[in-house]
Design an enzyme around this catalytic site. Structure first.
Site, PDB file in Angstrom:
ATOM      1  N   ASP A   1     -12.420  -9.055   5.442  1.00  0.00           N
ATOM      2  CA  ASP A   1     -13.754  -9.114   4.818  1.00  0.00           C
ATOM      3  C   ASP A   1     -14.374 -10.488   5.070  1.00  0.00           C
ATOM      4  OD1 ASP A   1     -13.502  -6.529   3.799  1.00  0.00           O
ATOM      5  OD2 ASP A   1     -14.446  -7.070   1.890  1.00  0.00           O
TER       6      ASP A   1
ATOM      7  N   ASP B   1      -3.330 -18.770   2.668  1.00  0.00           N
ATOM      8  CA  ASP B   1      -4.360 -19.573   1.985  1.00  0.00           C
ATOM      9  C   ASP B   1      -4.972 -20.582   2.959  1.00  0.00           C
ATOM     10  OD1 ASP B   1      -1.767 -20.523   1.889  1.00  0.00           O
ATOM     11  OD2 ASP B   1      -1.865 -21.288  -0.154  1.00  0.00           O
TER      12      ASP B   1
ATOM     13  N   LYS C   1       2.837 -15.537   3.459  1.00  0.00           N
ATOM     14  CA  LYS C   1       2.984 -16.439   2.316  1.00  0.00           C
ATOM     15  C   LYS C   1       4.473 -16.562   2.064  1.00  0.00           C
ATOM     16  CE  LYS C   1       0.974 -18.698  -1.068  1.00  0.00           C
ATOM     17  NZ  LYS C   1       0.436 -20.028  -0.790  1.00  0.00           N
TER      18      LYS C   1
ATOM     19  N   ASP D   1      -6.240  -6.943   4.738  1.00  0.00           N
ATOM     20  CA  ASP D   1      -7.358  -6.320   4.031  1.00  0.00           C
ATOM     21  C   ASP D   1      -8.325  -7.401   3.544  1.00  0.00           C
ATOM     22  OD1 ASP D   1      -8.971  -4.633   2.610  1.00  0.00           O
ATOM     23  OD2 ASP D   1      -7.401  -3.827   1.314  1.00  0.00           O
TER      24      ASP D   1
ATOM     25  N   TYR E   1       0.810  -1.233   0.000  1.00  0.00           N
ATOM     26  CA  TYR E   1       0.000   0.000   0.000  1.00  0.00           C
ATOM     27  C   TYR E   1       0.837   1.272   0.000  1.00  0.00           C
ATOM     28  CZ  TYR E   1      -3.899  -3.086   0.805  1.00  0.00           C
ATOM     29  OH  TYR E   1      -4.837  -4.060   0.662  1.00  0.00           O
TER      30      TYR E   1
END
Ligand SMILES: NC(=O)c1ccc[n+]([C@@H]2O[C@H](COP(=O)([O-])OP(=O)(O)OC[C@H]3O[C@@H](n4cnc5c(N)ncnc54)[C@H](O)[C@@H]3O)[C@@H](O)[C@H]2O)c1
Length: 353
Positions: A249, A221, A188, A245, A137
């Site tokens: 959700d 994942d 990851k 982020d 970001y």
């Protein structure tokens, strides 16, 4: 001296949900003598389109020096496709006020709102800490041979030792203070080797200072799968800006949807920003249909940050009462509008007139 709160409703459904939150904040402020002073700012897409200014000069310093917290709705308007005003104001505050902790509780308040088979309130109660000032970001990168068949785009993902260490340490400190059993770090690092290596090494080092708290690592994942399959295995999750982020959700969905989730953008001990996690949902703007509970719980989170935990707990209990009575918006199964759903919570604060 009164603590000043900057109120920035923003775009789309922001003004409606913030109005509902403000009714509750003002009522609690009066009834419980919280000593808060609310100052409203009309920075939004309308103002930006009219004046070309997203935030007036000096405004960021004013917020930094003269305010205890910011209570914000959402930004995003189809008439500003590049989101310039949102980037200036929201990302501007996250970066310039160094709000490095993105705090997102994932707490199911009513069993009926859980989309998972066989899971209830006992299973969905954890917290996600998302690093909020680095990662993908920071806007580093560029395009080469733009617009041609040979175009190359590079987007950098930046992690610093300081940035990684402080968010991980915050997660452990939170776990310690709240009696949480474990901290899970998710990344990851099997693919993103350099940043991942820094995250994993730092995680192990910081964890050594908290022997009473379990710690484990999970690839992101696998994390998304386990959040759905076995959310009860998590207490505190810490992750980077982008993964945070995305997985928050999913966390919101476990709580009943985007309209139910609160967030804080925090720099401990400094002015911090509180906002519902949903966006401006332009198609619902001005229709009195959006769920105000995310914004109302956000108001509670802000009060807690300001040292008013009892009032934060009152807000959560009142929200649970309104959900139990079915006095909610359609997205979580009720049939009232934004204003009435907000009033249903307000009435259940059980404050004397
Ligand atoms: N922090 C922010 O200000 C923020 C965050 C996310 C998106 N955005 C912006 O918001 C705009 C819309 O983005 P989007 O559609 O991807 O996300 P969104 O969160 O605005 O809406 C997605 C969907 O979620 C549901 N929803 C969201 N909030 C709700 C509420 N309070 N009550 C009931 N349902 C709700 C709606 O079905 C909506 O269509 C875009 O401009 C985006 O960039 C801003």
């Amino acid at each position: 001296m009164a603590k000043r709160i900057a109120v920035i409703p923003g775009d789309g459904i922001g003004p409606e949900v913030i109005a509902a939150g403000m009714r509750i904040l003002e009522r609690l402020n009066d009834a419980r003598g919280l000593g808060l002073e609310f100052v409203h700012f009309g920075w939004n897409a309308d103002q930006y389109l009219r004046t070309g200014i997203s935030m007036p000069p000096g405004a960021m310093d004013d917020i930094r020096n003269n305010y205890a917290a910011v209570y914000l709705g959402a930004f995003g308007d189809p008439r500003v496709p590049d989101m310039k005003h949102a980037a200036d104001i929201l990302l501007g505050m996250r970066f310039q006020l160094d709000l490095y902790v993105n705090y997102r509780p994932v707490k199911l308040l009513h069993d009926a709102l859980c989309p998972l088979k066989g899971k209830n309130r006992q299973h969905v109660d954890f917290v996600i800490f998302r690093e909020n000032t680095e990662g993908a970001y920071v806007g580093m990168g560029g395009n080469f041979k733009k617009g041609t068949a040979e175009e190359i785009a590079v987007q950098e993902d930046v992690s610093t030792r300081k940035g990684v260490e402080r968010i991980i340490r915050y997660a452990f400190e939170f776990a310690k203070a709240r009696g949480r059993k474990s901290v899970c770090m998710s990344d990851k690092n099997n693919v993103m080797r350099f940043g991942g290596d820094l995250w994993l090494r730092t995680f192990k080092e910081v964890a050594r200072g908290y022997p009473e708290i379990e710690h484990f690592h999970m690839f992101v994942d696998a994390l998304t799968m386990q959040m759905v399959r076995a959310p009860e295995m998590f207490d505190v999750i810490v992750t980077n800006n982008m993964f945070g982020d995305i997985v928050t959700d999913l966390g919101a969905a476990l709580q009943g949807g985007l309209g139910m989730a609160a967030s804080g953008n925090i720099h401990p001990g400094r002015v911090s920003l509180f906002e519902p996690i949903h966006g401006s949902a332009p198609k619902y703007a001005g229709k009195d249909v959006s769920n105000p509970i995310g914004a109302i719980l956000t108001a509670g989170m802000m009060l807690e940050y300001l040292g008013h935990s009892a009032e934060a707990a009152m807000i959560e209990r009142a929200v649970v009462g309104a959900i139990e009575a079915g006095e909610t918006t359609k997205d979580i199964g009720g049939n009232v509008g934004t204003k009435a759903a907000g009033e249903a919570v307000l009435q259940r604060l059980n404050l004397k007139a």
